[in-house]
Structures are given as structure tokens and as C-alpha cells.
Design an enzyme around this catalytic site. Structure first.
Site, short mmCIF file in Angstrom:
data_model
loop_
_atom_site.label_atom_id
_atom_site.label_comp_id
_atom_site.label_asym_id
_atom_site.label_seq_id
_atom_site.Cartn_x
_atom_site.Cartn_y
_atom_site.Cartn_z
N ARG A 166 1.12 -1.24 -0.15
CA ARG A 166 -0.15 -0.17 -0.05
C ARG A 166 1.00 1.25 0.06
O ARG A 166 0.58 2.28 0.52
CB ARG A 166 -0.94 0.03 1.33
CG ARG A 166 -1.75 -1.29 1.38
CD ARG A 166 -2.93 -1.22 0.02
NE ARG A 166 -3.54 -2.52 0.18
CZ ARG A 166 -3.07 -3.64 -0.30
NH1 ARG A 166 -2.08 -3.78 -0.96
NH2 ARG A 166 -3.88 -4.80 -0.07
N SER A 238 -10.37 0.24 3.51
CA SER A 238 -9.58 -0.14 4.57
C SER A 238 -8.73 0.94 5.10
O SER A 238 -8.01 1.65 4.37
CB SER A 238 -8.59 -1.24 4.03
OG SER A 238 -9.46 -2.29 3.96
N GLU A 334 -3.85 3.86 6.16
CA GLU A 334 -3.70 4.05 4.80
C GLU A 334 -4.02 5.15 4.08
O GLU A 334 -3.31 5.72 3.16
CB GLU A 334 -4.66 2.75 4.19
CG GLU A 334 -4.02 1.39 4.28
CD GLU A 334 -4.97 0.72 3.40
OE1 GLU A 334 -5.65 0.87 2.30
OE2 GLU A 334 -4.92 -0.53 3.63
#
Length: 338
Positions: A166, A238, A334
Site C-alpha cells: 500500500r 480499509s 492507509e
């Protein structure tokens, strides 16, 4: 080239959390030429830039005192092939999910595990999006971008993108320096299904085939069952990365928490399920003001209505503290916070 400068621009429909923030100015960028022209536009000289695609990976904690660049560069095409793969290019403003569906319609599988991820094609490399056993970087060939300060066109290959979990060069050192204009993907002709994740495998049990379209449909069904629709309940998917720990740290954790959910990695490290850690700390369904942890998926923070970016960050920090105190594991967010 003269671009329209939009003053006091509302960003409500340009971030999937649905935060009611505004930008001092905004410009819509619909071509590579318009992106290149930004560097010589005296009206915005010296102002900070905020590049926005679908706004699916950002937390706006305040109004933006600069220029929001709304990327709408369209187009998708097959640009070549060799004995092993097809090369497919898409404009940065293309909707990611629609692009994945288009590749399958062309008979070119390989991205089906990444179905229904919100956002645009141009945002995908920044986050190195991934789901259900596949990361975008595995299908990446190269991208084209414009350096905002100079207006120069730049090409990045896989190495210079420095993809991580990520993560990428653009999320770190390149943040605010470049605007991605198009991305080229390499889709393998020798397609191999990736359907090992339990939820996807269960969904496939009811399918009449196990081809790429069946996996695409299964991923959509799983995501819709587990994750809230951002158009109805604001969220950024997420919110935390699944933490990766050393084998030694995992052994120590497992001795204290035998039922910890984990996934062994090829390099000897162990990935932990962030959602499980958060759930064990009792956060599922709880919140601060309008910001809350989703009641079905603890990895997702949501805007229940009227939440601010500051409240979401306050909630995120409280969750991080609890997980660290209980498990000795530090969670990493994130989304990009502004």
C-alpha cells in the site's frame, strides 16, 4: 492554454468520506496538455496543489488553501502485445472498477481480484492498491506523469515507482510533485486464477465456472457483503494497513495471544489482520461524534453523518493506542491526511 480557475470550490463530492471541505481554487484537468500548462499559469504560481482523482484515499481535516486539481483524463486502449501479455493503457481519470470490467470484456484477465475498489486509475499506483491476493504492482508496466513545477512529461517504470505494501514513491517522496496522467498494465496471456482467500473461495462454490469473470463476480459479492457503499455511508475503504511483523515478534505475540489471526509471508515475516486486532479491542460499531468503526468490518472507519476529518483522525488515534497497548503492535493508516 488557459484553464478555468474555480474559486471557493466544494470538495464534498470529491472525497469518499463526504467531508464538507472546500478548496481556495480548483481546476479540472482533462488532458496531458492541460496538466503541463499548470507550471506556466501565473494565477496559481506559488500555491500548493492537491491532486484529486476519486478522493477515495484522503482524509480532509480542513479547507485546502491552494488549488485542487481534479483529474479527469479519460481513455483506455490496447497499445500492444507480445507472446506473454497484452499492454493496456488507461487515462488517470478513468474509474478503476469500470476499467477492470472493460479489460475482462476485451478478453484480457488479470485484474479481476481488484474489482470494486473505489477510485481512479491514476490513484491506483499511488496506493499500490491490492485485494484478495493481488497487488496492482504485479500487473504494472509503466506510467506517464507530469512534473507540476516544470510541466515536463516523465515516464516511470516499476523500479522507479518503488512499490511497497500500500505504498509507492508517489505516496512518499513524490507526493505533490507529480500528476499521473496515464497508466500502462501488462496483462498475462497465460492466466492463472487467484482464488485462495476463504471468502472468495466460498463465493466461487456457488459459481458454475472458475474463470476470471467468476472471480470478478465473487470479489464484488464479497466486497458488497463486507464493506459499506461509500455513496451511502462515507468511508475510505480499509483505513489501516495490515501490520507486518518479524517472525520473532510474531512468536512473542502468539505466546500471549494464541488465537491471533496471521498470514505467513514468503520473506519470513508475518502479516497480522488489523481488523481482528481492532475488533478484539472492542471498537467495532463504536465511534466519536459522527465518525465510527463499521459494525461489520472493523478495518473500515465511516462517516455516520456530519463527521469531520478531525473526528476521524481522533478515532483512528484512539484505536491505534488501544491496539498498541493490548498487542504491542502499531497500526499505520492507509489514507493520506490533509
Amino acid at each position: 492554454m488557459s484553464l478555468q480557475l474555480l474559486a471557493d470550490f466544494p470538495l464534498l463530492s470529491h472525497n469518499t468520506f463526504g467531508f464538507d471541505a472546500r478548496a481556495r481554487y480548483a481546476m479540472r484537468i482533462d488532458s496531458v496538455d492541460s496538466a503541463a500548462a499548470l507550471a506556466s499559469d501565473a494565477r496559481i504560481a506559488g500555491m500548493p496543489w492537491l491532486v484529486l482523482g476519486g478522493g477515495s484515499n484522503i482524509v480532509l481535516t480542513r479547507d485546502f488553501d491552494g488549488v485542487a486539481l481534479i483529474v479527469g483524463i479519460a481513455g483506455k486502449r490496447v497499445i500492444g502485445e507480445d507472446g506473454d501479455a497484452w499492454l493496456v493503457e488507461a487515462g488517470a481519470g478513468e474509474n478503476w472498477h469500470e476499467f477492470v470490467a472493460w479489460t475482462l470484456a476485451q478478453g484480457m484477465p488479470g485484474l479481476e481480484n481488484l474489482a470494486l475498489i473505489p477510485g481512479t486509475v491514476g490513484a491506483a499506483p499511488i496506493q499500490n492498491i491490492g485485494a484478495y491476493g493481488l497487488e496492482m504492482g504485479e500487473r504494472f508496466e509503466r506510467l506517464h506523469a507530469v512534473e507540476l513545477a516544470t510541466g515536463e512529461a516523465v515516464e516511470f517504470d516499476r523500479a522507479t515507482c518503488a512499490f511497497g505494501y500500500r505504498d509507492s514513491f508517489f505516496k512518499r517522496d513524490g507526493r505533490g510533485r507529480f500528476m499521473i496522467t496515464s497508466v500502462v498494465f501488462r496483462l498475462p496471456k497465460a492466466w492463472t486464477p487467484r482464488a485462495d482467500y476463504a471468502d472468495v473461495a466460498r463465493a466461487l462454490d456457488h459459481a458454475t465456472a472458475r474463470d476470471a469473470r467468476a472471480i470478478f463476480d465473487a470479489v464484488i459479492a464479497v466486497r458488497r457483503a463486507k464493506l459499506p457503499d461509500w455513496t451511502k455511508l462515507g468511508n475510505a475503504g480499509s483505513f489501516f494497513k495490515n501490520p507486518v511483523v518479524s517472525a520473532q515478534a510474531f512468536d512473542a505475540l502468539k505466546s500471549r495471544v494464541p488465537n491471533v489471526v496471521s498470514y505467513a509471508q514468503a520473506d519470513g515475516t508475518v502479516k497480522l489482520a488489523a481488523g481482528w486486532l481492532i475488533d478484539q479491542c472492542g471498537w467495532k460499531g463504536r465511534g466519536i461524534g459522527g465518525a465510527a468503526v463499521h459494525e461489520r468490518q472493523a478495518l473500515v472507519l465511516v462517516n455516520r453523518g456530519g463527521a469531520t476529518g478531525a473526528q476521524v483522525l481522533e478515532l483512528a488515534e484512539a484505536i491505534k493506542r488501544d491496539v498498541l497497548a493490548r498487542f504491542g503492535v502499531e497500526l499505520e493508516m492507509e489514507p493520506v491526511c490533509l
